[in-house]
Design a protein around this motif. Structure first.
Motif, PDB file in Angstrom:
ATOM      1  N   GLY A 108       0.781  -1.223   0.000  1.00  0.00           N
ATOM      2  CA  GLY A 108       0.000   0.000   0.000  1.00  0.00           C
ATOM      3  C   GLY A 108       0.811   1.270   0.000  1.00  0.00           C
ATOM      4  N   GLU A 109       2.046   1.204   0.506  1.00  0.00           N
ATOM      5  CA  GLU A 109       2.892   2.392   0.584  1.00  0.00           C
ATOM      6  C   GLU A 109       3.761   2.577  -0.650  1.00  0.00           C
ATOM      7  N   GLU A 110       3.730   1.614  -1.559  1.00  0.00           N
ATOM      8  CA  GLU A 110       4.616   1.637  -2.732  1.00  0.00           C
ATOM      9  C   GLU A 110       3.958   2.411  -3.866  1.00  0.00           C
ATOM     10  N   ILE A 124       7.436  -1.745 -15.477  1.00  0.00           N
ATOM     11  CA  ILE A 124       6.848  -0.882 -14.455  1.00  0.00           C
ATOM     12  C   ILE A 124       7.891  -0.663 -13.368  1.00  0.00           C
ATOM     13  N   VAL A 125       8.290   0.583 -13.182  1.00  0.00           N
ATOM     14  CA  VAL A 125       9.286   0.927 -12.168  1.00  0.00           C
ATOM     15  C   VAL A 125       8.552   1.528 -10.970  1.00  0.00           C
ATOM     16  N   THR A 126       8.694   0.904  -9.817  1.00  0.00           N
ATOM     17  CA  THR A 126       8.139   1.461  -8.584  1.00  0.00           C
ATOM     18  C   THR A 126       9.293   1.981  -7.735  1.00  0.00           C
ATOM     19  N   ASP A 127       9.000   2.398  -6.519  1.00  0.00           N
ATOM     20  CA  ASP A 127      10.082   2.856  -5.654  1.00  0.00           C
ATOM     21  C   ASP A 127      10.720   1.705  -4.883  1.00  0.00           C
ATOM     22  N   ALA A 128      10.354   0.439  -5.221  1.00  0.00           N
ATOM     23  CA  ALA A 128      10.951  -0.696  -4.523  1.00  0.00           C
ATOM     24  C   ALA A 128      11.230  -1.895  -5.426  1.00  0.00           C
ATOM     25  N   ARG A 129      10.835  -1.814  -6.714  1.00  0.00           N
ATOM     26  CA  ARG A 129      11.046  -2.968  -7.584  1.00  0.00           C
ATOM     27  C   ARG A 129      10.870  -2.590  -9.055  1.00  0.00           C
TER      28      ARG A 129
END
Length: 340
Positions: A108-110, A124-129
């Protein structure tokens, strides 16, 4: 941006996380579990809100010259909505964030930092993966993900028409090709996310912080310091590396003395029935040559692995295309049946 009351009522207490204006008074809003498309009242239409759950089986995106169609496939059917082509990127990134959250891929925080679609490749680039999907659809459950906490290296190999993103996970490089015209934006997005995750400010600093220690332990076996890992057997066998000093059955009287110890004038490399020839420059074992051959084998294994992975991706793409063609043919058959 003001959120219409109709959307607030439809959200039923769920927090609206983001919104994108679709022009005029139309707006699209996103919560963790749903997407709401609001169409304002016009001369030919009434005010309305369409709701789309993020719990989907597949997501397909068809870009036209003026409009982009989003098709969300569920177990019991397909729902579609259209937006102006210049809103595609904003809508897609927010919609995919909700879909990934509903599928449990991200928490939920990503947040999603960027979405890139190259033919049948979606990144898809997230802030963790980094999430990778190959296929005719933009999204379905058949995907790969590389968590930043497991990344051990990042590099970019620029070519004339494409750039290869080389992201190492657990010491194993994963290569992803991106068209040169989009590669720079992908590189910046991926670097910025990884830099923030590891609190560094450059690619060199990142690789220094996350890189694995590739220096092998000291080795006295004469293999030039190369570790014999990755299930590769040494080119020099155990009998060559550590000679067997156990006496074997022999008719030679001079192999041992009365005490059973090897005679000081004899070599302890091995006991044979016939004297071994003195090694020459052509026959003497070369640990340097063995090391070079071992390195060549490793390079060949890497090349073979990449070739197999490429073939697997192509087979998956062909399978997806065949499936899509079958679905189209089936749809045409159903339409012909209805007309007759």
């Amino acid at each position: 941006m003001e959120i219409p009351d109709r959307i607030t009522q439809a959200a039923d207490g769920e927090t609206i996380q983001s919104a994108v204006s679709l022009g005029d008074e139309d707006i699209i809003c996103f919560t963790a579990s749903r997407t709401f498309v609001y169409r304002a009242e016009g001369l030919l239409s009434d005010e309305k809100v369409e709701t789309y759950s993020h719990d989907i089986e597949r997501l397909n995106v068809s870009e036209g010259r003026r409009k982009t169609t989003f098709a969300l496939e569920y177990v019991d059917g397909v729902q579609k909505f259209k937006v102006a082509s210049n809103r595609t990127g904003q809508v897609l990134s927010r919609l995919l964030a909700g879909v990934l959250g509903a599928a449990g891929v991200i928490d939920g925080e990503e947040s999603v930092a960027g979405v890139f679609s190259f033919s049948e490749l979606t990144l898809i680039v997230t802030d963790a993966r980094l999430v990778k999907h190959v296929g005719a659809y933009v999204w379905d459950p058949d995907f790969e993900e590389y968590a930043f906490e497991e990344v051990t290296g990042l590099d970019f190999e620029e070519g004339s028409v494409a750039t290869q993103v080389v992201i190492s996970v657990g010491g194993r490089p994963q290569r992803i090709k991106a068209p040169s015209d989009e590669a720079r934006r992908l590189q910046q997005t991926l670097e910025n996310s990884l830099f923030a995750y590891y609190e560094v400010d450059s690619l060199d600093a990142l690789n220094e912080k996350i890189g694995q220690d590739d220096e092998p332990p000291s080795d006295s076996s004469g293999t030039g310091g190369l570790g014999l890992d990755e299930n590769i057997s040494p080119l020099v066998g155990d009998d060559d590396a550590q000679p067997d000093t156990e006496p074997t059955a022999s008719t030679d009287d001079e192999s041992t003395d009365d005490s059973g110890e090897a005679d000081s004038g004899e070599s302890v490399t091995a006991v044979t029935r016939e004297p071994a020839a003195e090694p020459t420059e052509d026959t003497a074992p070369s640990t340097t040559a063995s090391g070079e051959e071992l390195e060549q084998l490793r390079e060949q294994m890497v090349m073979l692995t990449e070739a197999v992975e490429t073939q697997q991706e192509q087979l998956e793409q062909q399978s997806e295309q065949i499936k899509t063609q079958r679905e189209t043919i089936q749809q045409l058959i159903e339409e012909l049946r209805r007309q007759t």
